[in-house]
Design a protein around this motif. Structure first.
Motif, short mmCIF file in Angstrom:
data_model
loop_
_atom_site.label_atom_id
_atom_site.label_comp_id
_atom_site.label_asym_id
_atom_site.label_seq_id
_atom_site.Cartn_x
_atom_site.Cartn_y
_atom_site.Cartn_z
N THR A 45 0.84 -1.19 0.00
CA THR A 45 0.00 0.00 0.00
C THR A 45 0.87 1.24 0.00
O THR A 45 2.08 1.18 0.22
CB THR A 45 -0.90 0.04 1.25
OG1 THR A 45 -0.07 0.02 2.42
CG2 THR A 45 -1.84 -1.18 1.29
N THR A 46 0.23 2.37 -0.22
CA THR A 46 0.90 3.66 -0.07
C THR A 46 0.22 4.42 1.06
O THR A 46 -0.86 4.05 1.52
CB THR A 46 0.81 4.49 -1.37
OG1 THR A 46 -0.58 4.72 -1.67
CG2 THR A 46 1.46 3.76 -2.52
N SER A 47 0.86 5.46 1.52
CA SER A 47 0.30 6.28 2.59
C SER A 47 0.28 7.73 2.15
O SER A 47 1.31 8.34 1.91
CB SER A 47 1.14 6.14 3.86
OG SER A 47 0.73 7.10 4.81
N ASP A 48 -0.91 8.27 1.98
CA ASP A 48 -1.01 9.68 1.58
C ASP A 48 -0.41 10.59 2.64
O ASP A 48 0.01 11.70 2.34
CB ASP A 48 -2.48 10.05 1.32
CG ASP A 48 -3.04 9.36 0.09
OD1 ASP A 48 -4.27 9.16 0.03
OD2 ASP A 48 -2.25 9.02 -0.80
N ALA A 49 -0.39 10.11 3.90
CA ALA A 49 0.11 10.97 4.98
C ALA A 49 1.61 11.15 4.93
O ALA A 49 2.13 12.21 5.26
CB ALA A 49 -0.29 10.37 6.34
N LEU A 50 2.36 10.13 4.50
CA LEU A 50 3.81 10.21 4.55
C LEU A 50 4.49 10.06 3.19
O LEU A 50 5.49 10.71 2.93
CB LEU A 50 4.37 9.15 5.51
CG LEU A 50 4.06 9.33 6.98
CD1 LEU A 50 4.72 8.23 7.79
CD2 LEU A 50 4.52 10.69 7.47
N SER A 51 4.00 9.18 2.36
CA SER A 51 4.67 8.97 1.08
C SER A 51 3.72 8.30 0.09
O SER A 51 2.94 7.41 0.47
CB SER A 51 5.91 8.09 1.26
OG SER A 51 6.51 7.81 0.02
N ARG A 52 3.79 8.72 -1.15
CA ARG A 52 3.03 8.06 -2.20
C ARG A 52 3.80 6.89 -2.81
O ARG A 52 3.33 6.21 -3.70
CB ARG A 52 2.67 9.07 -3.30
CG ARG A 52 1.75 10.19 -2.81
CD ARG A 52 1.32 11.11 -3.94
NE ARG A 52 0.46 12.17 -3.44
CZ ARG A 52 -0.85 12.04 -3.24
NH1 ARG A 52 -1.44 10.88 -3.49
NH2 ARG A 52 -1.56 13.06 -2.79
N MET A 53 5.00 6.67 -2.31
CA MET A 53 5.84 5.59 -2.81
C MET A 53 5.35 4.25 -2.26
O MET A 53 5.01 4.13 -1.08
CB MET A 53 7.29 5.83 -2.40
CG MET A 53 8.29 4.84 -2.96
SD MET A 53 9.98 5.21 -2.39
CE MET A 53 10.22 6.85 -3.07
N LYS A 54 5.33 3.24 -3.10
CA LYS A 54 5.00 1.90 -2.62
C LYS A 54 6.10 1.42 -1.67
O LYS A 54 7.26 1.77 -1.81
CB LYS A 54 4.86 0.94 -3.78
CG LYS A 54 3.61 1.16 -4.64
CD LYS A 54 3.52 0.11 -5.72
CE LYS A 54 2.24 0.27 -6.53
NZ LYS A 54 2.12 -0.78 -7.59
N ILE A 55 5.68 0.59 -0.73
CA ILE A 55 6.63 0.07 0.24
C ILE A 55 7.76 -0.66 -0.45
O ILE A 55 8.94 -0.50 -0.11
CB ILE A 55 5.91 -0.84 1.25
CG1 ILE A 55 4.95 0.00 2.11
CG2 ILE A 55 6.91 -1.59 2.13
CD1 ILE A 55 3.97 -0.81 2.92
N SER A 56 7.43 -1.48 -1.45
CA SER A 56 8.47 -2.24 -2.17
C SER A 56 9.45 -1.31 -2.87
O SER A 56 10.64 -1.60 -2.95
CB SER A 56 7.82 -3.19 -3.17
OG SER A 56 7.05 -2.48 -4.13
N GLU A 57 8.97 -0.18 -3.37
CA GLU A 57 9.85 0.79 -4.04
C GLU A 57 10.80 1.44 -3.03
O GLU A 57 11.98 1.62 -3.32
CB GLU A 57 9.01 1.86 -4.74
CG GLU A 57 8.19 1.34 -5.90
CD GLU A 57 7.25 2.38 -6.47
OE1 GLU A 57 6.75 2.17 -7.59
OE2 GLU A 57 7.02 3.41 -5.80
N ALA A 58 10.26 1.78 -1.86
CA ALA A 58 11.10 2.38 -0.82
C ALA A 58 12.18 1.40 -0.36
O ALA A 58 13.35 1.76 -0.20
CB ALA A 58 10.25 2.82 0.36
N VAL A 59 11.78 0.14 -0.17
CA VAL A 59 12.75 -0.88 0.27
C VAL A 59 13.83 -1.08 -0.78
O VAL A 59 15.02 -1.18 -0.46
CB VAL A 59 12.02 -2.20 0.57
CG1 VAL A 59 13.01 -3.34 0.77
CG2 VAL A 59 11.13 -2.04 1.80
N ARG A 60 13.43 -1.14 -2.04
CA ARG A 60 14.40 -1.34 -3.12
C ARG A 60 15.39 -0.18 -3.18
O ARG A 60 16.60 -0.39 -3.35
CB ARG A 60 13.68 -1.48 -4.45
CG ARG A 60 14.61 -1.78 -5.63
CD ARG A 60 13.82 -2.24 -6.85
NE ARG A 60 12.79 -1.29 -7.25
CZ ARG A 60 11.48 -1.53 -7.13
NH1 ARG A 60 11.06 -2.67 -6.61
NH2 ARG A 60 10.60 -0.63 -7.52
#
Length: 295
Positions: free
Chosen positions: A49-64
């Protein structure tokens, strides 16, 4: 070795941390510890999922991005959260140079330096940090927890939540800058694997103490650095090993944030004008709840 007294104090309080201090600087040892954690503290399935409150980045994208570079930018706190934390920090006494005997309000910085007869580069809120409901809300955010889970491939432990001011002051010496983690590239040894989330609560331009991070240094470390007992490196050494293009300077408006693996070389920079307020939420993989000041 300005931090040696702090290290000795931490080991007395948490003897198991001695193993991290001695072996945590070796990349293979850290990889083994993370592998053990993935078995003993298995991660739950991470919702994509994404979080409008903190980041529109997908979790997998942030981890990568974190695995590739050691840093992930583009996080943003809601304006209401920023305003609430800023109001708390302006009206609650902080402690100069981590010393509980030196409380003062941020607006009284100059007077505090005269009162305590010493330079004050940084002032933390220590155990008062979580008195702020907005800070507690950020620390409990599920998106941050999920990114840490994905990065560790193991269930994360919330190690610490810190809020502190950085101030301009006259002619600090190198020892003072090192203790304040300013203008001194270093890496952290608070856990076998760690992830920190930072949020600027004030606008941070080039003269307001921007954070600097050496991209890729979380995973690529010369053997000479791993066998050294020192965590700090000069700008010249960093440039020689990683090149100038690897050094990322992070500026941004109030509310902007980023995540980083603090095993990568990083540093705050000296504030030249104004004052900087920053929030940090730190996750690890061990059960050591370390609060070693400004390591």
């Amino acid at each position: 070795m300005q931090r040696l007294p702090s290290y000795i104090s931490d080991i007395r309080r948490h003897p198991r941390w001695a193993a991290i201090l001695l072996l945590g600087r070796f990349v293979p040892a850290r990889d083994v510890a993370r592998g053990i954690a993935s078995i003993t503290k298995p991660a739950r399935a991470i919702p994509e999922t994404t979080s409008d409150a903190l980041s529109r980045m997908k979790i997998s994208e942030a981890v990568r991005e974190l695995r590739d570079a050691g840093i992930c930018t583009g996080l943003t706190l809601p304006k209401t959260t920023v305003a609430a934390i800023r109001d708390f920090a302006e009206t609650t006494p902080c402690y100069g140079n981590l010393d509980r005997r030196q409380p003062f309000l941020a607006a009284e910085h100059d007077a505090a330096e005269r009162r305590y007869d010493r330079r004050i580069l940084v002032a933390h809120f220590l155990d008062r940090t979580l008195d702020c409901p907005a800070v507690r809300e950020v620390a409990q955010n599920r998106w941050l927890h999920s990114v840490a889970t994905g990065y560790f491939r193991a269930a994360p432990t919330l190690l610490d939540t810190r809020l502190w001011w950085s101030f301009p002051t006259s002619t600090p010496d190198q020892a003072e800058l090192a203790i304040a983690s300013q203008d001194a590239f270093h890496f952290d040894l608070d856990d076998w694997k760690q992830l920190k989330f930072f949020f600027y609560i004030t606008d941070v331009g080039m003269e307001a103490g921007p954070h600097r991070f050496v991209r890729g240094s979380h995973a690529r470390r010369p053997l000479s650095h791993q066998f050294s007992m020192f965590v700090g490196r000069s700008d010249e050494e960093i440039t020689k090993v990683y090149g100038t293009r690897a050094i990322q300077t992070l500026t941004g408006p109030a509310g902007s944030g980023f995540a980083e693996d603090p095993f990568g070389y990083h540093t705050g920079t000296r504030v030249q004008s104004g004052r900087r307020l920053i929030l940090e939420v730190s996750y690890g993989i061990s059960n050591l709840t370390m609060k070693p000041g400004s390591h």
